[in-house]
Design an enzyme around this catalytic site. Sequence first.
Site, PDB file in Angstrom:
ATOM      1  N   LYS A   1       0.839  -1.185  -0.135  1.00  0.00           N
ATOM      2  CA  LYS A   1      -0.022   0.316  -0.409  1.00  0.00           C
ATOM      3  C   LYS A   1       1.284   1.194   0.023  1.00  0.00           C
ATOM      4  O   LYS A   1       2.275   1.250   0.795  1.00  0.00           O
ATOM      5  CB  LYS A   1      -1.126  -0.011   1.385  1.00  0.00           C
TER       6      LYS A   1
ATOM      7  N   TYR B   1      13.639  32.015   5.421  1.00  0.00           N
ATOM      8  CA  TYR B   1      12.721  31.606   6.356  1.00  0.00           C
ATOM      9  C   TYR B   1      12.701  31.873   7.880  1.00  0.00           C
ATOM     10  O   TYR B   1      13.631  30.922   9.116  1.00  0.00           O
ATOM     11  CB  TYR B   1      11.472  31.491   6.222  1.00  0.00           C
TER      12      TYR B   1
END
Length: 372
Positions: free
Chosen positions: A35, A266
């Site tokens: 998955k 940032y």
Amino acid sequence: MRVTQAIIHLDNFEHNIYQVKNAVPAGTKLCLAIKANAYGHGAAEIARRAVEAGVSVFAVAAVSEGMLLRAAGFTNDILVLSVPGDDEIPALFEEHLTPLVFDTDFIAALESYGKAHSVYINVHLKIDSGMGRVGCYPEDAVKVAQFIRQCTYVRMTGVCTHFAVSDSTVPEHQAFTRHQISEFTGAVENIRESGINPGIVHAASSAALFLYPEARFDMVRPGICAYGYAPDSSVADSLPELKPVMELITHVVAIRSIPKDKSISYGRTWTASEDGDMAILPIGYGDGLPRILSNNLNVTINGTDYPVIGRICMDQCMVYLGKNHGVTVGDKVQVWGPGACNTAETLAAKSGTICYELLCNVNRRVPRIYIG
Ligand SMILES: *Cc1c(COP(=O)(O)O)cnc(C)c1O
């Protein structure tokens, strides 16, 4: 090709599958959890090597993941672990997928589709023996199995459960897992006694298949161990040697000097305390590198570890090289995996999550390169 890449070491994957094979009795079927794009490793390529190594069944979460494997040509049984939507019922039939079922309304919907189109579907009955997620309660298992038996187009070919704490060494958790095993075993016996063949009985994911021999039944469902990691670091020592399969790398795309007192990225969370150099890496949280590791991560360049400085951005981050480093543009940078100072496990621990999440968060724009 983009210089940020996930190198997938298929030889390591094969090694891990052999470790599973060696741990379980001969004849035990292997169902690989594939998955989430094979935990980020690439479903079709992993499936190909898995089949060569002896895996006969796949487990996906979404119907779309099963369809992808069918499109890639795989004819193996494919279990659909999560509950599909009603509008996915036609695809379940057309692609010969095997849903895990427990809800009689859903089973009835399968039966009515099968009847309308004269097509058959195999299902496995999911029992919730204590996971507290999907499944019927053990005491209702016979009732649901009988419900399936009176269907014509829905055939029960397996019965399964899933464990909540099989990866824990806490005694209370071990007792809970043994309780789950006994609840599940009891329900399977009751199904047999009611005259219904349960088909393939399965329960164990990576942790339980190694730690609870009595939970191996007819088939085991390894996931994370096939990709080279223990389900929890506390049980790593009780598992055979596993080799990480994914190596997340990038390359230095620019080197800039940073004078003393310049701030980086940032938020200005890092300021140079002296003159030095920094490397620009084209990798960020948009690729799956957790932003929470800003100022708390080293990467490996030419065998030496260097710190990531300032905030990790969506697509880029910066590494402090200092002076006299010898790093040049184009040098390979290892973020995690074989040969790096980090594993997905150590970085997951630092990020407050599990390695599963780091692996499957490696974004689609990161090309997977298969070697081994
Ligand atoms: C994901 C999953 C597995 C595999 O679990 P691992 O811990 O990765 O081995 C097995 N069974 C079910 C139902 C799952 O959802």
